[in-house]
Write an enzyme that holds these catalytic residues in place. Structure first.
Site, short mmCIF file in Angstrom:
data_model
loop_
_atom_site.label_atom_id
_atom_site.label_comp_id
_atom_site.label_asym_id
_atom_site.label_seq_id
_atom_site.Cartn_x
_atom_site.Cartn_y
_atom_site.Cartn_z
N HIS A 62 0.83 -1.21 0.00
CA HIS A 62 0.00 0.00 0.00
C HIS A 62 0.87 1.26 0.00
O HIS A 62 0.80 2.05 -0.92
CB HIS A 62 -1.01 0.03 1.16
CG HIS A 62 -1.91 -1.14 1.21
ND1 HIS A 62 -2.71 -1.50 0.16
CD2 HIS A 62 -2.12 -2.07 2.18
CE1 HIS A 62 -3.39 -2.59 0.46
NE2 HIS A 62 -3.05 -2.97 1.69
N ASP A 95 -5.10 -8.19 -3.23
CA ASP A 95 -5.37 -7.96 -1.81
C ASP A 95 -6.67 -8.61 -1.35
O ASP A 95 -6.74 -9.81 -1.14
CB ASP A 95 -5.34 -6.45 -1.54
CG ASP A 95 -5.33 -6.12 -0.05
OD1 ASP A 95 -5.34 -7.05 0.77
OD2 ASP A 95 -5.29 -4.92 0.29
#
Length: 451
Positions: free
Chosen positions: A273, A324
């Site tokens: 991220h 994810d």
């Protein structure tokens, strides 16, 4: 005596992306060890006996960040509104219900969905280690082994990123739902993780769940474990501003600085991220050649924000991509989203070429997962590749030489026609060769963890 690997199969690629351009008519020989033995351009027609792959063949896609069980949340967590933290509460409920048997079935179906999307290697960020009350299974790695076996059953490679997850926050004990994640200490985590062994389709890496979840004085234990094994090390980093605020309150610095001070950053480390970073954070990550795994479909689904991927790459942080939470499983969409999200933020176009975005989805993603010999169509590389149709309603029309642009900016996972892993056909003509009915497998395995 010749040392050239024996060719066991030849594929003819109608068009092939070779990293910098699209080449028409490529013959690719696969050796007995599942590697590319030879690559011949200028093959205007298929050689005798060659398997024909029509469309654009790319190196296999690398999904550098996955939580397989999150696939059970698709649709459910899109109802109504909320935040990352309310989403997390729903996620915990699904995690609470999983067993090694149900997790194997779910992950097998999810990894099959990945193969159908052209993904040949997954980085599984794994922290569901123990029984729901925190008691270890008879085999302390039963859950991790279930994932490794699931990847084999689905025909793809896996880098199991065994994750240290020891606390619910800075200095706080795990919550009820987090007890199954925790080994108690980083030393206990390292002892358990050391029992996991790599095999033909599986590598073992490590992960720090986050600076919230591993006490600062134990970060070095995880980093040394990975260093001793030359293994990949991943970490959720600055996904939420609340994490940054809590880290400053506890340690007087950002999460990136905390990781740097405890030896976590480096070229085998990937921050996942990397959304809410300071200028100093970006400089630290770039100087250490720490990678960045962007997960745009999840980051926008959870309203996390848009990470500074352009600045990170310019500073020296290699980019990779992950799906994810599996709001969708489509690495072409992840690549497209990274560019298009940056266009929305900056109001300018063209931050990455299609070649650069495909590199993030292939070679750099594999490198982040400890497989620098994958993600390229070249002699000696692993024979992992995928073919995207150039004649679907999404991809028909552009010239074949613009295949990279077509794949990134128009195609989707639905356009994947073939996926080959180690020279073995796993998806043929859009159908999985090992799991005949992937939708039914997904439905049944998800239903089993909802009840």
């Amino acid at each position: 005596m010749s040392l050239t690997p024996r060719t066991v199969k030849t594929y003819w690629l109608e068009h092939a992306w070779l990293g910098t351009h699209v080449e028409p008519g490529v013959a690719l020989d696969v050796s007995g060890d599942g590697r590319i033995a030879a690559l011949r351009t200028g093959a205007a027609a298929p050689p005798p006996g060659a398997e024909v792959l029509r469309g654009l063949t790319l190196p296999g896609l690398a999904n550098a960040h996955s939580h397989a069980f999150h696939r059970a949340l698709r649709g459910t967590v899109q109802v109504g509104s909320g935040t990352f933290w309310t989403w997390r509460d729903v996620m915990y409920k699904v995690a609470h219900r999983l067993t090694p048997e149900t997790y194997h079935d779910l992950a097998r179906a999810v990894y099959a969905e990945m193969a159908l999307a052209g993904i040949t290697n997954v980085g599984e960020f794994h922290y569901l280690h123990h029984q729901a009350d925190g008691t270890p299974y008879a085999d302390p790695n039963a859950m991790g082994e279930a994932l490794i076996e699931a990847a084999a059953a689905a025909g793809i490679r896996i880098t199991l990123l065994d994750t240290a997850y020891l606390s619910s926050g800075f200095g706080q004990a795990p919550t009820e739902h987090q007890r199954r994640f925790s080994d108690g200490t980083a030393d206990a985590w390292a002892e358990r993780a050391s029992a996991l062994k790599p095999r033909g389709h599986a590598l073992i890496g490590a992960a720090v769940h986050s600076v919230r979840a591993v006490p600062a004085d134990q970060l070095g234990t995880v980093a040394r474990w990975a260093e001793d094994r030359q293994a990949p090390l991943h970490v959720h980093l600055s996904e939420q501003t609340a994490e940054n605020d809590a880290c400053r309150a506890a340690h007087g610095c950002t999460p990136t600085r905390l990781l740097a001070d405890h030896g976590v950053l480096g070229p085998r480390t990937t921050g996942v991220h990397n959304t809410h970073l300071t200028d100093e954070d970006i400089a630290l990550l770039g100087a250490a050649a720490t990678g960045t795994c962007m997960c745009p479909t999840t980051e926008r689904d959870l309203a996390d924000g848009i990470g500074p991927a352009v600045r990170l790459q310019q500073a020296g942080s290699p980019l990779s991509l992950g799906s994810d939470s599996h709001a969708v499983i489509d690495l072409l969409e992840e690549a497209r989203a990274m560019e298009l999200d940056e266009r929305l933020r900056s109001r300018t176009r063209g931050h990455w070429t299609a070649n650069a975005l495909l590199t993030a989805a292939t070679a750099d993603g594999h490198a982040a997962l400890g497989l620098p010999d994958a993600g390229r169509l070249e002699t000696g590389a692993l024979a992992d590749f995928t073919t995207v149709a150039l004649d679907s309603v999404r991809t028909a029309g552009p010239l074949p030489r613009l295949g990279a642009e077509t794949a990134v900016f128009a195609a989707s996972a639905a356009d994947v026609r073939h996926t080959v892993v180690g020279g073995r056909h796993i998806v043929r003509d859009g159908a999985h060769t090992l799991i005949p009915d992937v939708p039914s497998a997904l439905s049944a395995s998800i239903a089993a963890v909802r009840t």
